[in-house]
Design an enzyme around this catalytic site. Structure first.
Site, PDB file in Angstrom:
ATOM      1  N   CYS A 294     -61.197  32.165 -52.819  1.00 37.66           N
ATOM      2  CA  CYS A 294     -60.178  31.093 -52.249  1.00 37.66           C
ATOM      3  C   CYS A 294     -60.103  29.806 -53.440  1.00 37.66           C
ATOM      4  O   CYS A 294     -61.107  29.511 -53.969  1.00 37.66           O
ATOM      5  CB  CYS A 294     -60.991  30.586 -50.827  1.00 37.66           C
ATOM      6  SG  CYS A 294     -60.171  28.971 -50.168  1.00 37.66           S
TER       7      CYS A 294
ATOM      8  N   LEU B   1     -51.223  26.171 -37.904  1.00 37.96           N
ATOM      9  CA  LEU B   1     -50.574  25.442 -36.800  1.00 37.96           C
ATOM     10  C   LEU B   1     -51.399  24.423 -35.999  1.00 37.96           C
ATOM     11  O   LEU B   1     -50.839  23.336 -35.910  1.00 37.96           O
ATOM     12  CB  LEU B   1     -50.181  26.847 -35.863  1.00 37.96           C
ATOM     13  CG  LEU B   1     -49.175  26.537 -34.589  1.00 37.96           C
ATOM     14  CD1 LEU B   1     -47.779  25.856 -35.046  1.00 37.96           C
ATOM     15  CD2 LEU B   1     -49.104  27.834 -33.741  1.00 37.96           C
TER      16      LEU B   1
ATOM     17  N   GLU C  87     -62.998  22.611 -56.031  1.00 38.84           N
ATOM     18  CA  GLU C  87     -63.846  23.616 -55.717  1.00 38.84           C
ATOM     19  C   GLU C  87     -63.068  25.043 -55.312  1.00 38.84           C
ATOM     20  O   GLU C  87     -61.840  25.149 -55.200  1.00 38.84           O
ATOM     21  CB  GLU C  87     -64.878  23.059 -54.699  1.00 38.84           C
ATOM     22  CG  GLU C  87     -63.867  22.680 -53.355  1.00 38.84           C
ATOM     23  CD  GLU C  87     -64.954  22.271 -52.066  1.00 38.84           C
ATOM     24  OE1 GLU C  87     -65.123  20.989 -52.324  1.00 38.84           O
ATOM     25  OE2 GLU C  87     -65.270  22.943 -51.265  1.00 38.84           O
TER      26      GLU C  87
ATOM     27  N   CYS D 277     -59.944  17.605 -41.925  1.00 38.25           N
ATOM     28  CA  CYS D 277     -60.114  18.293 -43.042  1.00 38.25           C
ATOM     29  C   CYS D 277     -60.603  17.234 -44.308  1.00 38.25           C
ATOM     30  O   CYS D 277     -60.022  15.947 -44.387  1.00 38.25           O
ATOM     31  CB  CYS D 277     -58.850  18.751 -43.744  1.00 38.25           C
ATOM     32  SG  CYS D 277     -59.223  19.498 -45.332  1.00 38.25           S
TER      33      CYS D 277
ATOM     34  N   CYS E 167     -55.807  16.162 -51.694  1.00 39.14           N
ATOM     35  CA  CYS E 167     -54.844  16.490 -50.941  1.00 39.14           C
ATOM     36  C   CYS E 167     -54.098  15.213 -50.208  1.00 39.14           C
ATOM     37  O   CYS E 167     -54.893  14.158 -50.053  1.00 39.14           O
ATOM     38  CB  CYS E 167     -55.088  17.567 -50.019  1.00 39.14           C
ATOM     39  SG  CYS E 167     -53.623  18.186 -48.857  1.00 39.14           S
TER      40      CYS E 167
ATOM     41  N   CYS F 100     -64.035  23.180 -46.558  1.00 38.39           N
ATOM     42  CA  CYS F 100     -62.950  22.595 -47.238  1.00 38.39           C
ATOM     43  C   CYS F 100     -63.005  21.456 -47.817  1.00 38.39           C
ATOM     44  O   CYS F 100     -62.855  20.460 -47.034  1.00 38.39           O
ATOM     45  CB  CYS F 100     -61.700  22.923 -46.676  1.00 38.39           C
ATOM     46  SG  CYS F 100     -60.477  22.855 -47.507  1.00 38.39           S
TER      47      CYS F 100
ATOM     48  N   CYS G 113     -54.530  15.921 -42.871  1.00 38.23           N
ATOM     49  CA  CYS G 113     -54.970  16.605 -41.607  1.00 38.23           C
ATOM     50  C   CYS G 113     -56.350  15.950 -41.162  1.00 38.23           C
ATOM     51  O   CYS G 113     -57.276  15.632 -42.138  1.00 38.23           O
ATOM     52  CB  CYS G 113     -55.191  17.930 -41.901  1.00 38.23           C
ATOM     53  SG  CYS G 113     -53.760  18.843 -42.169  1.00 38.23           S
TER      54      CYS G 113
HETATM   55  N1  SAH Z   1     -52.648  22.580 -47.472  1.00 38.58           N
HETATM   56  C1  SAH Z   1     -52.703  24.247 -47.139  1.00 38.58           C
HETATM   57  C2  SAH Z   1     -53.899  25.110 -47.412  1.00 38.58           C
HETATM   58  C3  SAH Z   1     -55.443  24.267 -47.409  1.00 38.58           C
HETATM   59  S1  SAH Z   1     -56.269  24.027 -46.281  1.00 38.58           S
HETATM   60  C4  SAH Z   1     -52.923  24.320 -45.418  1.00 38.58           C
HETATM   61  O1  SAH Z   1     -52.820  23.231 -44.800  1.00 38.58           O
HETATM   62  O2  SAH Z   1     -52.718  25.272 -44.998  1.00 38.58           O
HETATM   63  C5  SAH Z   1     -56.496  25.633 -45.668  1.00 38.58           C
HETATM   64  C6  SAH Z   1     -56.846  25.880 -44.148  1.00 38.58           C
HETATM   65  O3  SAH Z   1     -58.124  25.434 -43.810  1.00 38.58           O
HETATM   66  C7  SAH Z   1     -55.667  25.338 -43.353  1.00 38.58           C
HETATM   67  O4  SAH Z   1     -55.576  26.147 -42.303  1.00 38.58           O
HETATM   68  C8  SAH Z   1     -56.601  24.159 -42.852  1.00 38.58           C
HETATM   69  O5  SAH Z   1     -55.981  23.621 -41.768  1.00 38.58           O
HETATM   70  C9  SAH Z   1     -58.033  24.602 -42.479  1.00 38.58           C
HETATM   71  N2  SAH Z   1     -59.171  23.617 -42.310  1.00 38.58           N
HETATM   72  C10 SAH Z   1     -59.288  22.707 -43.239  1.00 38.58           C
HETATM   73  N3  SAH Z   1     -60.415  21.697 -42.825  1.00 38.58           N
HETATM   74  C11 SAH Z   1     -60.874  22.688 -42.041  1.00 38.58           C
HETATM   75  C12 SAH Z   1     -62.229  22.369 -40.976  1.00 38.58           C
HETATM   76  N4  SAH Z   1     -62.843  21.305 -41.072  1.00 38.58           N
HETATM   77  N5  SAH Z   1     -62.238  23.681 -39.979  1.00 38.58           N
HETATM   78  C13 SAH Z   1     -61.397  24.490 -39.818  1.00 38.58           C
HETATM   79  N6  SAH Z   1     -60.364  24.796 -40.818  1.00 38.58           N
HETATM   80  C14 SAH Z   1     -60.223  23.953 -41.680  1.00 38.58           C
END
Ligand code: SAH
Length: 345
Positions: free
Chosen positions: A104, A214, A91, A118, A111, A332, A115
């Site tokens: 984006c 972070l 996407e 996510c 992935c 995301c 996290c």
């Molecule tokens: N792997 C990379 C890029 C993809 S995620 C990274 O971790 O930065 C892009 C951003 O979206 C990251 O800051 C991630 O922590 C954030 N993100 C993912 N899921 C989210 C959610 N449910 N709410 C808010 N931010 C989210």
């Protein structure tokens, strides 16, 4: 499939010479792929038919196919689901801002960073994308909207520093004056914090923007939401950021998703202020997007305001990310998940 679209001009020249053709054909080919954004040899009218036929056999190409498109009625944001040649789904999001259009893009199918908040990572990583498939998202969107994209954020599904060479190749392709000519300063790469790759990227001295996710201010708290924190400490991360700033003179963006009761206390804000004060940086607070599989709630307005005020006391420029496309939901990785579930995978 599409390997040829990942090649730079020098690589294309070598390929063209191996066919016994003149070198300038490489530039023509590159312009078809990256300037005109046409991935169909039949349309490449200034190339000899014989060459086109040979290329079609040896290096098949197929543009990304739009399988779903959701358009926000509030702000014109469009979420795209693309099908790749091997039927995997990724996407991308098209956003309209006053300063221009932004896209984006995803860097991987799924992935494996894990996290907790996510949706992209719930089933792990399926495969990497090729540089061609990264630029392909931008081309498909420009063609569909008939609008020019001026900013790119590599913030969709995937960890773009995991296969740094692919991401670097992507940046060079989209930079190319013979193609879209989008400058590095208009590209942001977001990472969960892979320290060695951040340093390698810094040594490239590209003028891209680096965003660091972070999301917590102590190692213990970070481990609870981001497994990568078991590998690299916040101290190592901050040092890698400082190294990046030294090498490139670019400001780092720290992304911080505010999760109620997890990382949004005044103490968190003060710890963050201590960590980042004096650095060439900027903080982007993101109200966490709820995903159905997890139980995180986004912080209330008063904690958000307090958080911003404290960071400002430390002299750290802070913005709260505007939520675009609120009516089309799907943070995301969620859109893709819904689609592949429907498809029965
Ligand atoms: N792997 C990379 C890029 C993809 S995620 C990274 O971790 O930065 C892009 C951003 O979206 C990251 O800051 C991630 O922590 C954030 N993100 C993912 N899921 C989210 C959610 N449910 N709410 C808010 N931010 C989210």
């Amino acid at each position: 499939m599409n390997e040829i679209v990942s090649l730079n001009i020098e690589e294309l020249e070598r390929l063209i010479l191996s066919y016994g053709e003149s070198k300038f054909r490489a530039k023509q080919l590159f312009e078809w792929f990256h300037k005109k954004m046409i991935w169909d040899y039949q349309e490449m009218s200034n190339l000899p038919i014989k060459l086109r036929e040979k290329l079609a056999v040896d290096y098949p190409i197929m543009p990304l196919r739009i399988v779903e498109k959701l358009e926000s009625k509030l702000d014109g944001t469009i979420k795209y689901l693309f099908e790749l040649w091997d039927s995997h789904i990724i996407e991308s999001v098209f956003m309209r801002y006053k300063h221009g259009n932004s896209v984006c893009i995803s860097s991987q199918v799924g992935c494996r960073m894990g996290c907790k908040f996510c949706a992209s990572t719930l089933e792990g990583r399926v495969r990497n994308l090729m540089p061609a498939e990264m630029v392909g998202q931008i081309y498909a969107i420009q063609k569909d909207t008939n609008e020019r994209v001026s900013n790119i954020v590599v913030m969709g599904s995937g960890e773009p520093l995991e296969e740094l060479d692919i991401t670097l190749k992507f940046v060079h392709l989209i930079n190319a004056p013979q193609g879209q000519n989008i400058g590095s300063r208009h590209i942001t790469v977001s990472t969960c914090g892979l320290v060695p790759e951040m340093k390698r990227l810094a040594d490239e001295k590209l003028q891209i923007n680096l965003a660091l996710s972070l999301h917590a201010t102590t190692d213990e708290k970070r481990k609870a939401v981001m497994p990568i924190a078991y590998k690299y400490s916040i101290e190592e991360l901050i040092n890698a950021c400082k190294y990046f700033i030294n090498q490139t003179n670019r400001r780092i963006t720290f992304e911080y998703a505010l999760i109620e009761g997890e990382n949004d206390s005044e103490e968190d804000a003060r710890r963050m202020g201590q960590l980042l004060k004096g650095m060439l940086c900027h903080v982007n607070l993101i109200p966490v997007n709820k995903i159905e599989e997890r139980n995180y709630k986004s912080s209330g307005a008063s904690s958000v305001e307090k958080f911003i005020r404290i960071l400002e006391q430390y002299g750290i420029p802070t913005t709260l990310r505007r939520t675009l496309g609120a009516d089309i939901d799907a943070a995301c990785g969620q859109l893709r998940r819904r689609y592949i579930k429907k498809r029965g995978e």
